[in-house]
Design a protein around this motif. Structure first.
Motif, short mmCIF file in Angstrom:
data_model
loop_
_atom_site.label_atom_id
_atom_site.label_comp_id
_atom_site.label_asym_id
_atom_site.label_seq_id
_atom_site.Cartn_x
_atom_site.Cartn_y
_atom_site.Cartn_z
N LEU A 247 34.50 28.68 43.00
CA LEU A 247 34.08 27.30 43.23
C LEU A 247 33.78 27.09 44.71
CD1 LEU A 247 33.75 24.34 42.20
CD2 LEU A 247 36.15 24.01 42.82
N GLN A 248 32.61 26.52 45.01
CA GLN A 248 32.22 26.21 46.38
C GLN A 248 31.75 24.76 46.44
OE1 GLN A 248 29.29 29.02 47.72
NE2 GLN A 248 30.50 30.81 47.14
N ILE A 249 32.45 23.94 47.23
CA ILE A 249 32.10 22.53 47.41
C ILE A 249 31.61 22.37 48.84
CG2 ILE A 249 32.88 20.14 47.28
CD1 ILE A 249 35.21 21.12 45.53
N THR A 250 30.39 21.84 49.00
CA THR A 250 29.79 21.67 50.33
C THR A 250 29.31 20.24 50.49
OG1 THR A 250 29.03 23.97 50.29
CG2 THR A 250 28.05 22.51 51.93
N VAL A 251 29.68 19.63 51.61
CA VAL A 251 29.20 18.29 51.96
C VAL A 251 28.21 18.43 53.11
CG1 VAL A 251 29.83 16.04 52.92
CG2 VAL A 251 31.27 17.10 51.18
N ILE A 252 27.03 17.81 52.96
CA ILE A 252 25.98 17.86 53.98
C ILE A 252 25.71 16.44 54.45
CG2 ILE A 252 23.61 18.53 54.50
CD1 ILE A 252 23.77 20.49 52.14
N ASP A 253 25.78 16.23 55.77
CA ASP A 253 25.50 14.91 56.32
C ASP A 253 24.88 15.07 57.70
OD1 ASP A 253 26.38 11.88 55.59
OD2 ASP A 253 26.38 12.15 57.76
N ARG A 254 24.07 14.09 58.11
CA ARG A 254 23.42 14.16 59.43
C ARG A 254 24.37 13.80 60.55
NH1 ARG A 254 22.00 8.86 60.73
NH2 ARG A 254 21.97 7.42 58.96
N ARG A 255 25.52 13.16 60.23
CA ARG A 255 26.56 12.88 61.21
C ARG A 255 27.70 13.86 61.00
NH1 ARG A 255 25.97 6.85 59.64
NH2 ARG A 255 27.35 7.51 57.97
N ASN A 256 28.52 14.07 62.01
CA ASN A 256 29.68 14.93 61.82
C ASN A 256 30.94 14.11 61.58
OD1 ASN A 256 30.36 13.97 64.40
ND2 ASN A 256 31.31 15.92 64.96
N TYR A 257 30.76 12.82 61.29
CA TYR A 257 31.91 11.96 61.06
C TYR A 257 31.62 10.98 59.93
CZ TYR A 257 29.07 8.74 63.87
OH TYR A 257 28.05 7.98 64.36
N PHE A 258 32.70 10.52 59.30
CA PHE A 258 32.62 9.45 58.32
C PHE A 258 32.67 8.12 59.06
CE2 PHE A 258 34.98 6.27 55.84
CZ PHE A 258 34.13 6.12 54.77
N LEU A 259 31.77 7.22 58.72
CA LEU A 259 31.71 5.91 59.36
C LEU A 259 32.21 4.84 58.40
CD1 LEU A 259 30.68 4.12 61.75
CD2 LEU A 259 28.51 3.95 60.50
N PHE A 260 33.04 3.93 58.92
CA PHE A 260 33.56 2.82 58.12
C PHE A 260 32.79 1.56 58.48
CE2 PHE A 260 36.77 -0.40 56.90
CZ PHE A 260 37.04 0.04 55.60
N PRO A 261 31.66 1.28 57.80
CA PRO A 261 30.76 0.19 58.20
C PRO A 261 31.38 -1.20 58.18
CG PRO A 261 29.67 1.69 56.67
CD PRO A 261 31.12 2.05 56.66
N PRO A 262 32.34 -1.54 57.28
CA PRO A 262 32.84 -2.91 57.26
C PRO A 262 33.42 -3.40 58.58
CG PRO A 262 33.50 -1.78 55.25
CD PRO A 262 32.89 -0.75 56.15
N LEU A 263 33.84 -2.49 59.45
CA LEU A 263 34.45 -2.92 60.71
C LEU A 263 33.47 -2.85 61.89
CD1 LEU A 263 38.06 -1.43 60.51
CD2 LEU A 263 37.33 -3.79 60.18
N LYS B 51 28.64 20.80 56.47
CA LYS B 51 27.49 21.23 57.26
C LYS B 51 26.78 20.01 57.82
CE LYS B 51 25.29 23.98 54.27
NZ LYS B 51 24.41 25.09 53.81
N LYS B 52 26.63 19.98 59.14
CA LYS B 52 25.90 18.90 59.80
C LYS B 52 24.42 19.28 59.82
CE LYS B 52 25.70 16.18 64.08
NZ LYS B 52 24.26 16.38 64.33
N GLU B 53 23.68 18.70 58.91
CA GLU B 53 22.26 19.01 58.76
C GLU B 53 21.50 17.74 58.38
OE1 GLU B 53 22.84 23.59 57.06
OE2 GLU B 53 21.97 22.02 55.78
N ASN B 54 20.21 17.74 58.69
CA ASN B 54 19.31 16.66 58.30
C ASN B 54 18.49 17.14 57.11
OD1 ASN B 54 19.75 14.75 60.64
ND2 ASN B 54 19.14 16.60 61.72
N VAL B 55 18.80 16.61 55.94
CA VAL B 55 18.12 17.06 54.73
C VAL B 55 16.69 16.56 54.74
CG1 VAL B 55 18.10 16.98 52.22
CG2 VAL B 55 20.27 17.15 53.44
N ASP B 56 15.75 17.48 54.55
CA ASP B 56 14.33 17.14 54.57
C ASP B 56 13.79 16.93 53.16
OD1 ASP B 56 11.71 17.02 56.14
OD2 ASP B 56 11.27 18.61 54.69
N ARG B 57 14.15 17.82 52.26
CA ARG B 57 13.73 17.67 50.87
C ARG B 57 14.63 18.50 49.98
NH1 ARG B 57 10.75 22.14 49.24
NH2 ARG B 57 9.98 23.48 50.94
N ILE B 58 14.55 18.22 48.69
CA ILE B 58 15.35 18.94 47.69
C ILE B 58 14.43 19.39 46.58
CG2 ILE B 58 17.26 18.78 46.05
CD1 ILE B 58 18.47 16.61 47.79
#
Length: 650
Positions: A201-217, A247-254
């Motif tokens: 099993l391999q679980i990978t999260v890809i996001d353009r930021r390296n952090y989770f942002l909590f927008p309500p605050l 992985k900190k990446e900017n997804v272009d297409r899938i």
């Protein structure tokens, strides 16, 4: 190029221990706990100690009497007590290294156990010579007992009870999660909890930021009541104790046919040309979770992209805060009344929760902090507007909550312009559909969201709203391997589409993890059932309006509930502690009005989006009043907010 396979370290190694090692470790832990609690019970019986709070702090005196009357028994109990601490401490210390715990938590547990153990044994040994030991011993023993139970039972649970996937025996199953917001984060964490570690099993999260942002605050960050780092938490720390690769990446297409995610990575700047050097990476998947969030919807209003501030990214909140303070600094030196009023007028477009909270926070910042620091300014010249196209603020909310919030805003001297739509934004004015022109240097656009452009780059069937239509089990219709969650998904609930809210996203993330688990185990998926917890909004200092589980209230208690619930949802124990400290200090210490330099930083995490840093954008020339020559560009007060019309990325 294809990315190298990322195989995370096994965070659940205790499950894979041999049976002999499990039995030996379990016997040692149980023996240590038996010695500890057995000696405790014997001490209680011999000293005739009663279980009361008063007697707890007198236990040292009772043990001192036992030492004087029966020294051999006392020292026997002491040796057994010390042996139990050593046995549990050493064994649990070794096992905790194999438990799925963050390093900070592991250090805190082991360090706390060592400190309490040393204090406990010192009190036993120094009862005769140290009077304070009589009082400390009882409390230290109780805390130590609770900590010993945790450090012993946690490894025992992982060894014998931890639920774990058995694997397929074939190629690894690759789960790729695009987007690290509420939906993506909750999917990854709950899937890890359900399946545990396995090489298949391999679980990978890809996001353009390296952090989770909590927008309500973010409105609180914009007003300075919370520091910037408190609303972010690095993904690599979140997944430290989970079998999830980031992985900190900017997804272009899938490519749905080849099951390939194509993304770009900014690695460096060319030393000669200064251009960004990138590499293109491909990530293969078997199951895709698409949760790229949404973008700001400007409704193609002229001037918004160029001249308005937004409130979706950390950089947006910092830019708004800097700009407000900058306007006060300029107004304090301005002699022209009209120009000064223009600098001290702040317009928030959109009266949803973000717009209402931002306007209230800005008004509090001005009234409680800035006016006292700028005595040369007249409070009557400061105006905060909320522009709302509908006939009420907080559209769709219960009239009781709307009424309480509206009354509070008026009490805060926030002017409401309801039933009005913004048709044009310039660096120096906001024009409404009735022809009214509000002279202002500050327009913050909180008027709505639109689906991420990445959706159209994936070839998925889109609803006319621009979101992806999904089935009841959160999968795309006709694509059993693709889940779409959060703001990107179109799903009807009680005849109406689910709104783009955080509570929808994290509930869908949890349910998607359950359905992925069932897919992997070749079991039928289950339909998603949304539960509406309600709504809550903060309206200034010590006031909120809430509608939770049908209970509607406003005022201080509602404000306390608002803070408690937001604190509970905040990611990271350290962030929770820092936010509590910020909120506490804000009651007794004046918040800072120092501007934060952010000119060379890209807080969106996407160097390729249209978000040029503030200082790098050209500033508009202001018309010179009364025939005077126009000021130099550096003297023009308006700065452009970074545009948020991102390229198709996640």
């Amino acid at each position: 190029m294809a990315a190298a396979p990322m195989v995370p370290a096994d965070r659940h190694r205790l499950t894979n221990l041999s049976l002999g090692r499990k039995l030996l470790a379990s016997a040692a832990l149980l023996l240590g706990l038996g010695l500890f609690f057995g000696g405790w019970i014997a001490s209680v019986e011999l000293t005739r100690w009663d279980a009361s709070a008063t007697a707890l702090f007198q236990w040292g005196e009772r043990l001192e009497i036992l030492r004087l009357r029966r020294p051999q028994v006392f020292w026997t109990l002491f040796i057994g007590h010390a042996a139990s601490l050593a046995l549990v401490g050493v064994v649990s210390g070794v096992l905790l290294r194999r438990v799925a715990l963050a390093r900070g938590a592991r250090k805190a547990l082991i360090g706390g156990l060592v400190l309490l153990g040393v204090l406990d044994l010192a009190c036993w040994a120094l009862l005769r010579h140290w009077g304070t030991a009589h009082t400390l011993l009882g409390g230290a023993i109780v805390l130590e007992a609770a900590l010993l139970l945790y450090v012993a039972l946690h490894p025992l649970r992982d060894m014998w009870i931890f639920r774990r996937w058995k694997g397929t025996g074939g190629p690894p199953i690759r789960v790729a999660i695009v987007g690290g917001g509420f939906a993506g984060l909750y999917t990854a964490l709950h899937l890890d909890r359900r399946l545990g570690y396995h090489r298949d099993l391999q679980i990978t999260v890809i996001d353009r930021r390296n952090y989770f942002l909590f927008p309500p605050l973010l409105p609180s960050v914009a007003a300075g009541s919370i520091e910037t780092r408190q609303v972010t938490y690095p993904f690599r720390r979140i997944f430290e104790a989970a079998n999830v690769a980031f992985k900190k990446e900017n997804v272009d297409r899938i490519d749905l046919n080849t099951r390939t995610i194509r993304a770009r990575v900014d690695v460096d700047d060319d030393p000669v040309t200064g251009e960004a050097q990138v590499i293109w990476c491909e990530t293969q998947y078997d199951i895709l979770v698409l949760a790229p969030g949404s973008d700001t919807n400007t409704f193609n209003t002229p001037g918004v992209k160029e001249h308005a501030f937004f409130m979706r990214e950390l950089g947006d909140a910092i830019a708004v805060r800097n700009h407000i303070i900058d306007n006060f600094e300029r107004a304090a030196r301005e002699t022209d009344v009209d120009r000064r009023r223009e600098q001290l007028t702040f317009v928030v477009v959109g009266a949803g929760p973000t717009g209402v909270e931002l306007a209230a926070e800005v008004r509090d910042l001005i009234d409680h902090i800035l006016m006292s620091r700028y005595p040369e300014l007249d409070p009557a010249e400061v105006t905060v507007y909320i522009i709302q196209s509908g006939e009420q603020i907080l559209p769709g909310w219960h009239e009781t909550v709307v009424g309480s919030a509206s009354d509070r805003l008026r009490k805060l001297k926030v002017e409401l312009r309801l039933g009005r739509r913004v048709v044009h934004v310039t660096p120096f004015a906001v024009t409404l559909d009735d022809g009214t022109k509000i002279a202002t240097r500050t327009c913050v656009w909180c008027a709505g969201v639109k689906p991420s452009p990445l959706l159209s780059a994936c070839g998925l069937p889109l609803h006319r709203s621009g979101r992806v239509e999904i089935g009841d089990d959160l999968r795309v219709k006709g694509r059993d391997d693709v889940f779409v969650l959060g703001d990107a998904a179109f799903l009807l609930h009680d005849g109406a589409p689910l709104p783009p809210l955080g509570q929808v996203a994290f509930q869908q993330g949890q349910h998607a993890a359950e359905n992925i688990d069932r897919l992997i185990r070749k079991q039928p998926t289950r339909p998603f059932k949304y539960f509406n917890f309600g709504a809550l909004v903060s309206v200034g200092d010590k006031f909120a309006a809430i509608d939770l589980f049908g209970v509607r209230m406003s005022g201080f208690i509602a404000w306390w509930v608002w803070r408690t619930l937001y604190l509970a949802k905040l990611v990271g124990f350290g962030n929770k502690v820092r936010v509590v400290l910020d909120w506490t200090l804000d009651l007794i210490v004046e918040r800072s009005i120092s501007q934060i330099a952010a000119d060379r930083q890209d807080f969106s995490g996407n160097k390729f989006a249209e978000n040029t840093p503030l200082a790098a954008r050209p500033r508009p020339q202001e018309p010179a009043p009364d025939g005077m020559s126009a000021p130099a560009p550096q003297d023009v007060p308006k700065q452009h907010a970074p545009a948020r019309q991102h390229a198709p990325t996640a």
